[in-house]
Write a protein that holds these residues in place. Sequence first.
Motif, mmCIF file in Angstrom:
data_model
loop_
_atom_site.group_PDB
_atom_site.id
_atom_site.type_symbol
_atom_site.label_atom_id
_atom_site.label_comp_id
_atom_site.label_asym_id
_atom_site.label_seq_id
_atom_site.Cartn_x
_atom_site.Cartn_y
_atom_site.Cartn_z
ATOM 1 N N ALA A 83 0.933 -1.226 0.258
ATOM 2 C CA ALA A 83 0.066 -0.038 0.007
ATOM 3 C C ALA A 83 0.834 1.113 -0.070
ATOM 4 N N GLU A 84 1.757 1.055 -0.891
ATOM 5 C CA GLU A 84 2.755 2.321 -0.920
ATOM 6 C C GLU A 84 2.515 3.655 -1.710
ATOM 7 N N ASP A 85 1.313 3.476 -2.464
ATOM 8 C CA ASP A 85 0.896 4.820 -2.983
ATOM 9 C C ASP A 85 0.040 5.747 -2.018
ATOM 10 N N GLY A 86 0.367 6.798 -2.413
ATOM 11 C CA GLY A 86 -0.259 7.762 -1.403
ATOM 12 C C GLY A 86 0.436 8.611 -0.300
ATOM 13 N N PHE A 87 -0.159 9.209 0.643
ATOM 14 C CA PHE A 87 0.728 10.189 1.506
ATOM 15 C C PHE A 87 -0.319 10.557 2.695
ATOM 16 N N ALA A 88 0.201 11.083 3.712
ATOM 17 C CA ALA A 88 -0.509 11.745 4.527
ATOM 18 C C ALA A 88 0.019 13.128 4.633
ATOM 19 N N ARG A 89 -0.853 14.053 5.041
ATOM 20 C CA ARG A 89 -0.517 15.739 4.750
ATOM 21 C C ARG A 89 -1.242 16.571 6.005
ATOM 22 N N VAL A 90 -0.533 17.229 6.647
ATOM 23 C CA VAL A 90 -0.950 18.250 7.543
ATOM 24 C C VAL A 90 -0.889 19.954 6.849
ATOM 25 N N VAL A 91 -1.830 20.629 7.300
ATOM 26 C CA VAL A 91 -1.821 22.045 6.917
ATOM 27 C C VAL A 91 -1.962 22.450 8.197
ATOM 28 N N ALA A 92 -0.983 23.738 8.567
ATOM 29 C CA ALA A 92 -1.051 24.444 10.069
ATOM 30 C C ALA A 92 -0.580 25.755 9.761
ATOM 31 N N ARG A 93 -1.324 26.474 10.497
ATOM 32 C CA ARG A 93 -0.826 27.970 10.792
ATOM 33 C C ARG A 93 0.761 28.040 10.885
#
Length: 465
Positions: A391-401
């Motif tokens: 399951a190597e396709d994809g990512f986790a992402r964070v958006v922060a101030r």
Amino acid sequence: MKEITCKLLVIGAGPGGYVCAIRAGQLGVDTVIVEARKPGGTCLTIGCIPSKALIHAADEFEKVADLAAGKSPLGIGVSAPSFDMTRTVAWKDRIVSRLTGGVSTLLKKWKVKIVQGQAKFRDGKTVEVETETGTQVIRAETIVIATGSVPVELPSLPFGGPVISSTEALSMDRVPEQLAVVGAGYIGLELGIAYAKLGAKVTVVEATDRILPLYDAELTRPVAKRLGELGVTVLTGARAQGLDPKTDQLSVETANGEKTRLTADAILVTVGRRPNVEGWGLEELDLDRNGRAIRIDDQCRTSMRGVYAIGDVTGEPMLAHRAMAQGEMVAEIVAGKKRAWDKRAIPAVCFTDPEIVSVGLSPDEAKAAGRETIVSQFPFAANGRAMTMEAEDGFARVVARADNHLVLGIQAVGKGVSELSAAFGLAIEMGARLEDIAGTIHSHPTQGEAFQEAALRALGHALHI
Ligand code: FAD
Ligand code: FAD
């Protein structure tokens, strides 16, 4: 027939209505719920649950088919798989029955009276219901409208014959050889991918220039890649224009203005859902509207005193967990508790392959809101657990101030990431900062570590990349 009077009348027993009635019952509110079909609504009977059952069956079949085709790097092989759609649909129906039966049991447990039939408003306090034994009049101090939504029909492609909605697509007696899906939103792609895995030749027709237009392009890229691997043809910038009367083929105008025809044994139209505001006497109430939806305030009150509305009938986002949260809140308000809608985010999950989760603001939305942000992502290709699950396709992402590191949004795309939505939602609801996520020990090896690493990376010190 005798009239019923009650404190609370809920119209519609979908996730919004049944949760509202159960919570009201728990709080000792004298409650009646009216349902025209089965308790559980769209979600349990023709929506979330049946679609996830079909998706699971398709995943299992595809897994075995890949093994049979010698595609497994794991060294597992089997002989050719078989698939019996009628048995899968029967299995799905058993799950639906267990859940709808469970809802009825819970309503009874909390002393909620269930009236079966189509409700119609006489006035803001009175509803009549056409039941099997005649007309039942119900008078209530407070009424909650939870009538849900229905699929949008294209005037040029009315439902009927080969043109089907998601409801029919969840109860087919066989896998169509060729399936055309009109509309590449989450419902069309979830079902289109499932049928492609079950062996259908699928073509998706989407009017905008990319799939899943409600999600940002970066999140949808792995899904587009997978559609290609599954042999799904995606026509973007293309409009379905109707059935050719002679050949029954689907006419499509493509992006460059050319006309083409698609042969399909089924045409699944998934171009959105609209609030169910017809056929139950809404005109008697003359409630304020927000487009087609019923306008509500932060307590789900409509423009008429004593009448609330919850769930899909109040518009987007049309999601079961939003309907449930509204239902729970309204029950508490009716019981005298002080409540108002104070949620920071409503998670959205797309059960495609791979799955997409989005909670809070995307990078573009944060920018549009005038925020200076830090955006950071961590690929599953660098995550041990993802490797062990292929399951190597994809990512986790964070958006922060950028100034105080408050997390504004969290997204992920990858196999099985729907289960991460709970952690993402909790982080945003509790006002987490990047340091909170980076400082929380995440179990190893899990896909959740990609979330922690994305936060660490935003702080400039990711460990595994
Ligand atoms: P509904 O579930 O639509 O329930 C309304 C109920 O009211 C119905 O049972 C109807 O019969 C009844 N009713 C209407 N009018 C009357 C009347 N006059 N008298 C009596 N009864 C009446 N959401 C998610 O969060 N996750 C998912 O994975 C997901 N997948 C989906 C997949 C599909 C294929 C579809 C179609 C939807 C999906 N949804 C999903 C959306 C989800 O089903 C809805 O958001 C949810 O069901 C809304 O709940 P509700 O209570 O507002 O309305
Ligand atoms: P190790 O990973 O053991 O590394 C020590 C390293 O030091 C070795 O490479 C060794 O060669 C090297 N070394 C030793 N002496 C010297 C020396 N004198 N000079 C140079 N090098 C030396 N933990 C989890 O959190 N989740 C799990 O699912 C999980 N599953 C596990 C399954 C198994 C079968 C096993 C055995 C362990 C599992 N663990 C799991 C535990 C996890 O592997 C260990 O807790 C973790 O590896 C400990 O890390 P470490 O760096 O302390 O030691």
